[in-house]
Design a protein around this motif. Structure first.
Motif, PDB file in Angstrom:
ATOM      1  N   VAL A   1      16.007 -14.121 -34.501  1.00  0.00           N
ATOM      2  CA  VAL A   1      16.562 -14.495 -33.210  1.00  0.00           C
ATOM      3  C   VAL A   1      15.412 -13.693 -32.358  1.00  0.00           C
ATOM      4  O   VAL A   1      15.237 -12.551 -32.558  1.00  0.00           O
ATOM      5  CB  VAL A   1      17.777 -14.216 -32.833  1.00  0.00           C
ATOM      6  CG1 VAL A   1      18.113 -14.103 -31.432  1.00  0.00           C
ATOM      7  CG2 VAL A   1      18.871 -14.728 -33.911  1.00  0.00           C
ATOM      8  N   VAL A   2      15.065 -14.269 -31.404  1.00  0.00           N
ATOM      9  CA  VAL A   2      14.076 -13.806 -30.391  1.00  0.00           C
ATOM     10  C   VAL A   2      14.825 -13.232 -29.462  1.00  0.00           C
ATOM     11  O   VAL A   2      15.516 -13.780 -28.706  1.00  0.00           O
ATOM     12  CB  VAL A   2      12.948 -14.630 -29.923  1.00  0.00           C
ATOM     13  CG1 VAL A   2      11.978 -13.897 -29.101  1.00  0.00           C
ATOM     14  CG2 VAL A   2      12.216 -15.149 -31.161  1.00  0.00           C
ATOM     15  N   GLU A   3      14.762 -12.017 -29.067  1.00  0.00           N
ATOM     16  CA  GLU A   3      15.446 -11.423 -27.759  1.00  0.00           C
ATOM     17  C   GLU A   3      14.503 -10.998 -26.876  1.00  0.00           C
ATOM     18  O   GLU A   3      13.699 -10.068 -27.084  1.00  0.00           O
ATOM     19  CB  GLU A   3      16.506 -10.073 -28.494  1.00  0.00           C
ATOM     20  CG  GLU A   3      17.052  -9.467 -27.303  1.00  0.00           C
ATOM     21  CD  GLU A   3      17.849  -8.253 -27.611  1.00  0.00           C
ATOM     22  OE1 GLU A   3      18.465  -7.517 -26.957  1.00  0.00           O
ATOM     23  OE2 GLU A   3      17.787  -8.099 -29.016  1.00  0.00           O
ATOM     24  N   ILE A   4      14.723 -11.524 -25.699  1.00  0.00           N
ATOM     25  CA  ILE A   4      13.728 -11.217 -24.670  1.00  0.00           C
ATOM     26  C   ILE A   4      14.552 -10.859 -23.236  1.00  0.00           C
ATOM     27  O   ILE A   4      15.609 -11.577 -22.831  1.00  0.00           O
ATOM     28  CB  ILE A   4      12.910 -12.666 -24.220  1.00  0.00           C
ATOM     29  CG1 ILE A   4      12.292 -13.209 -25.293  1.00  0.00           C
ATOM     30  CG2 ILE A   4      11.882 -12.504 -22.908  1.00  0.00           C
ATOM     31  CD1 ILE A   4      11.475 -14.600 -25.036  1.00  0.00           C
ATOM     32  N   GLY A   5      14.380  -9.715 -22.942  1.00  0.00           N
ATOM     33  CA  GLY A   5      14.959  -9.288 -21.532  1.00  0.00           C
ATOM     34  C   GLY A   5      13.962  -8.885 -20.463  1.00  0.00           C
ATOM     35  O   GLY A   5      12.999  -8.286 -20.483  1.00  0.00           O
ATOM     36  N   THR A   6      14.660  -8.857 -19.319  1.00  0.00           N
ATOM     37  CA  THR A   6      13.824  -8.516 -17.919  1.00  0.00           C
ATOM     38  C   THR A   6      14.905  -8.002 -16.976  1.00  0.00           C
ATOM     39  O   THR A   6      16.396  -8.293 -17.222  1.00  0.00           O
ATOM     40  CB  THR A   6      13.428  -9.876 -17.327  1.00  0.00           C
ATOM     41  OG1 THR A   6      12.444  -9.553 -16.469  1.00  0.00           O
ATOM     42  CG2 THR A   6      14.430 -10.829 -17.053  1.00  0.00           C
ATOM     43  N   SER A   7      14.613  -7.313 -16.233  1.00  0.00           N
ATOM     44  CA  SER A   7      15.476  -6.482 -15.142  1.00  0.00           C
ATOM     45  C   SER A   7      15.840  -7.529 -14.099  1.00  0.00           C
ATOM     46  O   SER A   7      14.894  -8.516 -13.651  1.00  0.00           O
ATOM     47  CB  SER A   7      14.624  -5.555 -14.484  1.00  0.00           C
ATOM     48  OG  SER A   7      15.497  -4.888 -13.498  1.00  0.00           O
ATOM     49  N   PHE A   8      17.013  -7.405 -13.763  1.00  0.00           N
ATOM     50  CA  PHE A   8      17.889  -8.208 -12.883  1.00  0.00           C
ATOM     51  C   PHE A   8      17.756  -7.538 -11.139  1.00  0.00           C
ATOM     52  O   PHE A   8      18.013  -7.894 -10.215  1.00  0.00           O
ATOM     53  CB  PHE A   8      19.193  -8.506 -13.019  1.00  0.00           C
ATOM     54  CG  PHE A   8      19.630  -9.744 -12.669  1.00  0.00           C
ATOM     55  CD1 PHE A   8      19.175 -10.925 -13.001  1.00  0.00           C
ATOM     56  CD2 PHE A   8      20.608  -9.967 -11.566  1.00  0.00           C
ATOM     57  CE1 PHE A   8      19.582 -12.152 -12.565  1.00  0.00           C
ATOM     58  CE2 PHE A   8      21.184 -11.089 -11.234  1.00  0.00           C
ATOM     59  CZ  PHE A   8      20.534 -12.368 -11.730  1.00  0.00           C
ATOM     60  N   GLU A   9      16.722  -6.619 -11.179  1.00  0.00           N
ATOM     61  CA  GLU A   9      16.691  -5.733 -10.250  1.00  0.00           C
ATOM     62  C   GLU A   9      16.250  -6.348  -8.834  1.00  0.00           C
ATOM     63  O   GLU A   9      16.866  -6.454  -7.878  1.00  0.00           O
ATOM     64  CB  GLU A   9      15.857  -4.558 -10.350  1.00  0.00           C
ATOM     65  CG  GLU A   9      15.753  -3.387  -9.219  1.00  0.00           C
ATOM     66  CD  GLU A   9      14.898  -2.301  -9.574  1.00  0.00           C
ATOM     67  OE1 GLU A   9      14.757  -1.464  -8.881  1.00  0.00           O
ATOM     68  OE2 GLU A   9      14.337  -2.404 -10.780  1.00  0.00           O
ATOM     69  N   SER A  10      15.396  -7.150  -8.933  1.00  0.00           N
ATOM     70  CA  SER A  10      14.562  -7.870  -7.832  1.00  0.00           C
ATOM     71  C   SER A  10      15.729  -8.778  -7.306  1.00  0.00           C
ATOM     72  O   SER A  10      15.851  -8.948  -6.024  1.00  0.00           O
ATOM     73  CB  SER A  10      13.435  -8.673  -8.282  1.00  0.00           C
ATOM     74  OG  SER A  10      13.627  -9.555  -9.416  1.00  0.00           O
TER      75      SER A  10
END
Length: 530
Positions: A178-187
């Motif tokens: 499983v590829v886990e990709i995360g990014t910030s929701f700060e914007s």
């Protein structure tokens, strides 16, 4: 009971307007905020998804063969050695995680049982966020479902958006990781935070502007009401000449001002009428009371000197004054009964109109022997029958004849007429050749206590208090009939009462003076009795 305090009317209007505007702006702001948050979230998810899909698809498809110009990756090594093959696959997974990792995106490859296979952060790029590890069951669920899953989660760095994508084997197509990709929701959070501040500030400014703008507006709108309140206080203090200034605009306040002024005018007229009635009633009652008192005093003093004739004249005078006061009381009681319950004063039945008129003519001749009393009955109306109270109709006609007698000089003519008025109506008229009524007084003759000629009605003690025509109008209205008056000064007056009536037309038995005109049927005068 103590009533709760209420703010002034203008503030109630303002509070209602502000409340309605606040609700509208709040609903609009919530809808805008929810829609924008949904759009920004979808955009972030789409960006995260589309940035990873090409790289993962390229990895799953495997390396492309070398091109004709010698470009392209080297051919895969033989897979005879399982250890070498596992190491090569491990390097490829680490390389995949590194390629998916950017400055604002962190990626890792996790096996279906939660074992870390490759971490892009440890392999190269150092993104600004750290995506926490999920539970092993979460990766297993994604692998079992075979579909990508988007997750929002909270961390020390704020809200994170994590995309879990199943990674398929190149040969078998089975999910191997499983590829886990995360990014910030700060914007997105910052944009939504700024939007919340803008909406709150906009609502506050809008509500403050409404209050500031409505204060002078409501002051101007309510100015006529304040004037009415001031005028009402002045009227309550007795100044009935005060009136409200009518606003120039044609709106509800203008209509209210007109109605208020009309009400005050009617109140002034009613009070003036009552004052005049009190003065007239005092005068009318004082005169017979004075005469009665004088007569009693003369009898006590023996002014008759034992003369039976003088005593009889004095007693007749006193009896006349008593009868005058009785008529006044009767007229007032009649009006009170009609005001209270007009239908209860009626005893309806069939009214033979011609016999009733002939009876009234006989009675009027006795009351006015110095006048010519004439019955003008259309032969076609001789058999008419009306429905109503015969005694009240007789009272109304006698009142009209009494007024006609007072307005007509001796030798004048009083005519009581009856004719058909359409197919199912009768018109009863009382006409005289008296002084008539001026056009100025004509609209007010039906008012109670109103007398067109005060000097004439007082002359000789004949007139009443101006209640005769008011009683006629009350009787007619109680029956649902119609009454009208036509008069010309110096010529005479005609009063007409129209009522529903039935009856077959009778053959013409009277002499006609001219075509289309009813004959006059004078009733012979009786010799005067002495």
């Amino acid at each position: 009971m103590i009533r709760g305090w209420l703010p002034p009317l203008r503030w109630r209007f303002i509070l209602v307007a502000v409340g309605v505007l606040a609700v509208v702006l709040a609903v609009f702001s919530v809808v805008l905020y929810v829609n924008l948050r949904s759009s920004l979230t979808e955009a972030a998810e789409d960006g995260l998804r589309f940035s990873a899909q090409p790289v993962i698809a390229e990895w799953e498809d495997g390396p492309s063969p070398p091109g004709g110009d010698g470009t392209g990756p080297p051919p895969p090594e033989p897979r005879d050695d399982p250890t070498a093959s596992d190491e090569r696959e491990q390097r490829e997974l680490v390389d995949l995680a590194r390629r998916l990792t950017t400055l604002d995106t962190a990626a890792r490859i996790v096996s279906t049982d939660g074992t870390l296979l490759g971490d892009g952060v440890e392999s190269g790029e150092e993104p600004s966020i750290v995506v926490p590890r999920l539970e092993a069951a979460t990766y297993g669920d994604v692998a079992a479902a075979g579909e990508a899953r988007m997750i929002q989660m909270e961390s020390d760095d704020g809200t994170l958006l994590v995309n879990l994508i199943p990674l398929h084997d190149r040969d078998s197509g089975e999910v191997i990781a499983v590829v886990e990709i995360g990014t910030s929701f700060e914007s997105v959070d910052l944009a939504l935070g700024r939007l919340r501040l803008v909406l709150l500030a906009g609502m506050a400014i809008a509500l403050a502007a409404v209050v500031l703008l409505m204060l002078p507006l409501m002051r101007g709108v309510l100015r006529p009401l304040r004037q009415m309140a001031t005028t009402s206080q002045a009227i309550a203090a007795g100044d009935l000449d005060r009136r409200v200034q009518v606003p120039p605009a044609n709106d509800e306040l203008t209509e209210l001002a007109h109605s208020f002024n009309h009400m005050v005018g009617r109140l002034d007229t009613m009070l003036a009428t009552q004052r005049r009635f009190l003065a007239d009633a005092s005068h009318e009652l004082r005169s017979p009371l004075t005469a009665l008192g004088g007569g009693v005093e003369m009898l006590l003093l023996g002014a008759d000197r034992e003369d039976p004739a003088a005593r009889a004249r004095l007693l007749r005078l006193m009896n006349g004054e008593i009868a005058r006061m009785g008529r006044l009381v009767d007229e007032l009681m009649d009006l009170i009964r009609f005001d209270t319950n007009p239908q209860a004063t009626l005893h309806a039945g069939a009214i033979q109109l011609r016999p009733l008129i002939e009876q009234i003519v006989e009675e009027v001749r006795l009351l006015a022997p110095d006048h010519r009393i004439v019955a003008a009955i259309d032969p076609d109306a001789a058999s008419l029958i009306a429905s109503g109270d015969a005694d009240r109709l007789r009272q109304a006609v006698l009142n009209l004849c009494t007024n006609a007698r007072a307005a007509t000089a001796p030798g004048g003519t009083i005519t009581i007429g009856l004719r058909r008025d359409g197919a199912a109506s009768a018109r009863l008229t009382v006409a005289d050749t008296g002084t008539g009524i001026s056009a100025e007084d004509l609209p007010r003759v039906w008012n109670r206590f109103y007398r067109a000629d005060v000097s004439r009605t007082r002359a000789g003690g004949q007139g009443g208090l101006g209640l005769g025509l008011a009683i006629v109008r009350a009787i007619v209205d109680a029956h649902g009939w119609a009454v009208s008056i036509d008069s010309e000064a110096g010529v005479g007056t005609t009063v007409s009462v129209t009522m529903p009536a039935t009856g077959a037309a009778s053959p013409a038995t009277a002499t006609w003076e001219s075509p289309g005109r009813p004959a006059l049927l004078p009733i012979p005068s009786r010799p005067a009795s002495h």
